[in-house]
Design a protein around this motif. Structure first.
Motif, mmCIF file in Angstrom:
data_model
loop_
_atom_site.group_PDB
_atom_site.id
_atom_site.type_symbol
_atom_site.label_atom_id
_atom_site.label_comp_id
_atom_site.label_asym_id
_atom_site.label_seq_id
_atom_site.Cartn_x
_atom_site.Cartn_y
_atom_site.Cartn_z
ATOM 1 N N VAL A 3 0.659 -1.246 0.067
ATOM 2 C CA VAL A 3 0.009 -0.224 -0.054
ATOM 3 C C VAL A 3 0.907 1.194 -0.057
ATOM 4 C CG1 VAL A 3 -1.711 1.289 1.306
ATOM 5 C CG2 VAL A 3 -2.080 -1.135 1.060
ATOM 6 N N VAL A 4 1.878 1.180 0.726
ATOM 7 C CA VAL A 4 2.963 2.436 0.879
ATOM 8 C C VAL A 4 3.524 2.496 -0.468
ATOM 9 C CG1 VAL A 4 5.075 3.262 1.739
ATOM 10 C CG2 VAL A 4 3.096 2.305 3.302
ATOM 11 N N ARG A 5 3.769 1.565 -1.213
ATOM 12 C CA ARG A 5 4.728 1.645 -2.438
ATOM 13 C C ARG A 5 3.515 2.186 -3.536
ATOM 14 N NH1 ARG A 5 7.100 -3.351 -1.129
ATOM 15 N NH2 ARG A 5 5.577 -4.668 -2.160
ATOM 16 N N ARG A 6 2.162 1.773 -3.549
ATOM 17 C CA ARG A 6 1.420 2.300 -4.295
ATOM 18 C C ARG A 6 1.261 3.752 -4.082
ATOM 19 N NH1 ARG A 6 -4.207 -0.254 -3.541
ATOM 20 N NH2 ARG A 6 -4.783 1.118 -5.433
ATOM 21 N N THR A 7 1.129 4.170 -2.831
ATOM 22 C CA THR A 7 0.880 5.830 -2.728
ATOM 23 C C THR A 7 2.197 6.368 -3.139
ATOM 24 O OG1 THR A 7 -0.514 5.802 -0.769
ATOM 25 C CG2 THR A 7 1.329 7.529 -0.704
ATOM 26 N N LEU A 8 3.491 5.955 -2.668
ATOM 27 C CA LEU A 8 4.693 6.478 -3.349
ATOM 28 C C LEU A 8 4.823 6.462 -4.964
ATOM 29 C CD1 LEU A 8 7.170 5.217 -0.937
ATOM 30 C CD2 LEU A 8 6.405 7.465 -0.950
ATOM 31 N N SER A 9 4.275 5.761 -5.565
ATOM 32 C CA SER A 9 4.191 5.248 -7.176
ATOM 33 C C SER A 9 3.292 6.374 -7.749
ATOM 34 C CB SER A 9 3.673 4.033 -7.503
ATOM 35 O OG SER A 9 3.632 4.003 -8.837
ATOM 36 N N ILE A 10 2.178 6.678 -7.143
ATOM 37 C CA ILE A 10 1.063 7.837 -7.355
ATOM 38 C C ILE A 10 1.882 9.082 -7.233
ATOM 39 C CG2 ILE A 10 -1.159 8.719 -7.181
ATOM 40 C CD1 ILE A 10 -2.013 5.930 -6.307
ATOM 41 N N LEU A 11 2.672 9.216 -6.202
ATOM 42 C CA LEU A 11 3.133 10.504 -5.768
ATOM 43 C C LEU A 11 4.265 10.748 -6.724
ATOM 44 C CD1 LEU A 11 3.240 12.788 -3.981
ATOM 45 C CD2 LEU A 11 4.693 11.496 -2.646
ATOM 46 N N SER A 12 5.255 9.696 -7.230
ATOM 47 C CA SER A 12 6.311 10.191 -8.227
ATOM 48 C C SER A 12 5.634 10.573 -9.629
ATOM 49 C CB SER A 12 7.152 8.723 -8.258
ATOM 50 O OG SER A 12 6.373 7.793 -9.242
ATOM 51 N N ALA A 13 4.415 10.118 -9.925
ATOM 52 C CA ALA A 13 3.888 10.558 -11.030
ATOM 53 C C ALA A 13 3.037 11.936 -10.988
ATOM 54 C CB ALA A 13 2.848 9.573 -11.658
ATOM 55 N N ASN A 14 2.894 12.266 -9.702
ATOM 56 C CA ASN A 14 2.115 13.365 -9.271
ATOM 57 C C ASN A 14 2.675 14.091 -8.147
ATOM 58 O OD1 ASN A 14 -1.020 12.928 -10.962
ATOM 59 N ND2 ASN A 14 -0.168 11.016 -10.027
ATOM 60 N N PRO A 15 3.845 14.647 -8.184
ATOM 61 C CA PRO A 15 4.768 15.120 -7.239
ATOM 62 C C PRO A 15 3.927 16.147 -6.027
ATOM 63 C CG PRO A 15 5.972 15.336 -9.257
ATOM 64 C CD PRO A 15 4.357 15.068 -9.395
ATOM 65 N N SER A 16 2.852 16.827 -6.655
ATOM 66 C CA SER A 16 1.811 17.705 -5.749
ATOM 67 C C SER A 16 0.729 17.004 -5.315
ATOM 68 C CB SER A 16 1.650 19.057 -6.520
ATOM 69 O OG SER A 16 2.848 19.578 -6.771
ATOM 70 N N GLY A 17 0.597 15.757 -5.388
ATOM 71 C CA GLY A 17 -0.505 14.975 -5.097
ATOM 72 C C GLY A 17 -1.561 14.994 -5.886
ATOM 73 N N LEU A 18 -2.577 14.732 -5.776
ATOM 74 C CA LEU A 18 -3.897 14.463 -6.373
ATOM 75 C C LEU A 18 -4.907 15.639 -6.356
ATOM 76 C CD1 LEU A 18 -4.861 10.723 -6.330
ATOM 77 C CD2 LEU A 18 -3.751 11.973 -8.082
ATOM 78 N N PRO A 19 -5.345 16.497 -7.172
ATOM 79 C CA PRO A 19 -5.769 17.913 -7.008
ATOM 80 C C PRO A 19 -7.412 17.482 -6.523
ATOM 81 C CG PRO A 19 -5.509 17.525 -9.352
ATOM 82 C CD PRO A 19 -4.763 16.527 -8.478
ATOM 83 N N GLY A 20 -7.847 18.285 -5.779
ATOM 84 C CA GLY A 20 -9.330 18.184 -5.444
ATOM 85 C C GLY A 20 -10.367 18.485 -6.315
ATOM 86 N N VAL A 21 -11.521 17.873 -6.200
ATOM 87 C CA VAL A 21 -12.529 18.048 -7.323
ATOM 88 C C VAL A 21 -12.684 19.590 -7.391
ATOM 89 C CG1 VAL A 21 -14.392 17.687 -5.668
ATOM 90 C CG2 VAL A 21 -14.594 17.300 -8.211
ATOM 91 N N ASN A 22 -12.758 20.416 -6.354
ATOM 92 C CA ASN A 22 -13.337 21.725 -6.111
ATOM 93 C C ASN A 22 -12.605 22.334 -5.037
ATOM 94 O OD1 ASN A 22 -14.446 23.930 -7.103
ATOM 95 N ND2 ASN A 22 -16.482 23.688 -6.086
ATOM 96 N N GLU A 23 -11.435 22.248 -4.971
ATOM 97 C CA GLU A 23 -10.670 22.752 -3.899
ATOM 98 C C GLU A 23 -10.273 24.161 -3.887
ATOM 99 O OE1 GLU A 23 -6.906 20.750 -3.427
ATOM 100 O OE2 GLU A 23 -6.520 20.595 -5.579
ATOM 101 N N SER A 24 -10.154 24.739 -2.795
ATOM 102 C CA SER A 24 -9.833 26.258 -2.859
ATOM 103 C C SER A 24 -8.433 26.479 -2.991
ATOM 104 C CB SER A 24 -10.065 27.004 -1.059
ATOM 105 O OG SER A 24 -9.419 26.014 -0.295
ATOM 106 N N ALA A 25 -8.172 27.815 -3.224
ATOM 107 C CA ALA A 25 -6.515 28.273 -3.431
ATOM 108 C C ALA A 25 -5.791 27.715 -2.139
ATOM 109 C CB ALA A 25 -6.506 29.674 -4.012
ATOM 110 N N ASP A 26 -6.438 28.146 -0.950
ATOM 111 C CA ASP A 26 -5.704 27.764 0.438
ATOM 112 C C ASP A 26 -5.432 26.405 0.478
ATOM 113 O OD1 ASP A 26 -5.833 30.313 0.973
ATOM 114 O OD2 ASP A 26 -7.229 29.979 2.819
ATOM 115 N N HIS A 27 -6.496 25.520 -0.027
ATOM 116 C CA HIS A 27 -6.124 24.125 0.055
ATOM 117 C C HIS A 27 -5.011 23.591 -0.916
ATOM 118 C CE1 HIS A 27 -6.683 19.813 -0.037
ATOM 119 N NE2 HIS A 27 -6.944 19.662 1.138
ATOM 120 N N ILE A 28 -5.055 24.219 -2.026
ATOM 121 C CA ILE A 28 -3.966 23.848 -3.184
ATOM 122 C C ILE A 28 -2.721 24.118 -2.398
ATOM 123 C CG2 ILE A 28 -3.002 24.371 -5.239
ATOM 124 C CD1 ILE A 28 -6.179 24.982 -6.266
ATOM 125 N N LYS A 29 -2.388 25.007 -2.003
ATOM 126 C CA LYS A 29 -1.073 25.412 -1.260
ATOM 127 C C LYS A 29 -0.969 24.526 -0.053
ATOM 128 C CE LYS A 29 -1.071 30.521 -1.573
ATOM 129 N NZ LYS A 29 -1.322 31.964 -0.552
#
Length: 448
Positions: free
Chosen positions: A254-280
């Motif tokens: 499970v940890v390896r799956r998260t690290l793999s997704i993170l290596s393809a998305n270094p800033s994590g996964l964007p929220g569906v309708n997140e605020s500017a504060d949450h993006i930061k």
């Protein structure tokens, strides 16, 4: 024209099972009602579902004893009756699935949730099921805008958040080894469904290997320095007071799956309708989580305890490979696990007296110049620890319910949809703080 919201915020499927009734008990603490409004809780309506309405009613009475049970709808649903699952999952924003083993009962529940666009969380610790759901339903879940997140219990949130907590203490980590110690004033007794999942996992090990071979290679994170040496089969970890042996749990996968997704998305996964504060906040959080080699061991205070663990592992490993052996293992669990698992599960006293400690021993580099020397060994050690109550019936419900409350209250900040491990979804939320408020601690022990 806005769609009418479903009648229930959350449905607990399998609320009459061993773990399900404890999940129900935990969820009721956060249910808002006219008599006791928990103003900070997003949970205003709840229903429970399963095969047997009478057993569900008993679970509800047990969960609220000595008080009378609240008026909570009881729905009949069976994992072998897809139309009943389709109906039940259409009535809610979120399903908490407690019906295991998941390789036998989980697929139709996920399929029903995806068809209805309903968010789904479960307490699965079976890598084969989790990775199969990703293959089967990830793209559909994105299209339907629903999240499917497995392992939202002791498997594998303490490992994921514990790994991140340790990794964030480093400038440049190289490896993190987790050591799990289960403790009790009385006898430690595990959940029979967990044991059944382990037996079936051995039987289906080849299926998981084939599944992984058939998939495109995942992105691999770049980890500075050489991989850690393999080490002995049995390790004496004097600084922790433990003898330890490798634990074939879902946590590493499970940890390896998260690290793999993170290596393809270094800033994590964007929220569906997140605020500017949450993006930061999200980008700042993921900038501090660095990849590292990860493994898990289980430890006991005595060498005899390790021999006992190895004996149980050998029984399951040898007998789990053929059908008569599996029948023996599942018919006589107490005998083949030397008393660690039994069909009727632990008593309430055994549950309340148990606890866990999960130590994370991280090795890394003090500066980038040392790390850049390819064969240089790490020169820094950081030890952190996650502690909490009994893992299967207390810690798991606490984690699942907090993940559910975050999903209900912070849905705009979470990914639109898809099949994910919990770390990549809940890492940048306030899940760690919520767990600390509910009896699961994260501590920095030492830096050397």
């Amino acid at each position: 024209m806005e769609e009418t919201p479903p009648p229930y915020d959350m449905i607990i499927l399998g609320a009459s099972g061993f773990t399900g009734k404890y999940v129900l008990k935990e969820a009721l603490k956060f249910l808002r009602s006219s008599s006791s409004p928990s103003s900070s809780s997003p949970l205003k309506s709840i229903a429970i579902a399963g095969r047997n309405p009478a057993k569900l009613a008993q679970s509800l009475s047990w969960a609220t004893h000595p008080n009378p049970p609240p008026q909570i709808p009881i729905l009949t649903s069976d994992t072998s009756d897809f139309s009943s699952l389709l109906y039940v999952t259409s009535l809610t924003r979120l399903v908490l699935n407690c019906v295991g083993p998941f390789r036998l009962h989980g697929d139709p529940v996920v399929r029903a949730c995806v068809q209805n666009g309903t968010d789904y969380l479960d307490i699965c610790g079976e890598p084969e099921f989790m990775e199969k759901m990703e293959v089967e339903y990830h793209d559909q879940a994105i299209d339907k805008g629903c999240l499917v997140v497995s392992a939202c219990g002791f498997d594998s949130v303490p490992a994921e958040l514990g790994f991140m907590f340790n990794s964030r203490q480093f400038d440049i980590p190289n490896s993190v080894e987790a050591y799990l110690s289960l403790e009790s004033d009385k006898k430690i007794v595990g959940n029979f469904a967990t044991y059944e999942s382990a037996v079936l996992g051995v039987a289906n090990a080849n299926v998981l290997r084939q599944l992984r071979k058939s998939r495109p290679k995942r992105p691999r994170p770049q980890i500075p320095g050489p991989p850690p040496p393999k080490g002995p089969t049995i390790e004496q970890k004097k600084e922790l007071g433990l003898w330890a042996v490798r634990l074939p749990s879902a946590d590493s996968a499970v940890v390896r799956r998260t690290l793999s997704i993170l290596s393809a998305n270094p800033s994590g996964l964007p929220g569906v309708n997140e605020s500017a504060d949450h993006i930061k906040k999200r980008e700042a959080f993921w900038s501090t989580v660095k990849p590292a080699h990860f493994g898990v061991k289980i430890g006991t205070k005595s060498f005899l305890g390790i021999l006992r663990l190895i004996a149980v592992g050998l029984f399951i490993g040898l007998l789990g490979n053929f059908s008569f052996g599996r029948w023996l293992l599942l018919k006589f669990p107490s005998f083949f696990t030397l008393g660690w698992f039994r069909k009727k599960g632990p008593t309430e006293d055994e549950v309340s007296s148990a606890s866990f400690k999960m130590w994370f021993v991280g090795h890394g580099f003090s500066d980038s110049s040392t790390a850049s020397l390819g064969n240089k060994k790490p020169d820094t050690q950081i030890v952190t620890r996650v502690t909490g109550p009994e893992i299967g019936y207390i810690t798991t419900p606490i984690i699942l319910v907090q993940c559910a409350l975050i999903t209900l209250s912070q849905r705009v900040d979470l990914p639109k949809g898809g099949v994910y491990p919990p770390g990549i979804v809940f890492g940048p939320t306030d899940l760690q703080e919520r767990l600390q408020q509910n009896g699961i601690s994260f501590d920095l022990i030492s830096k050397a």
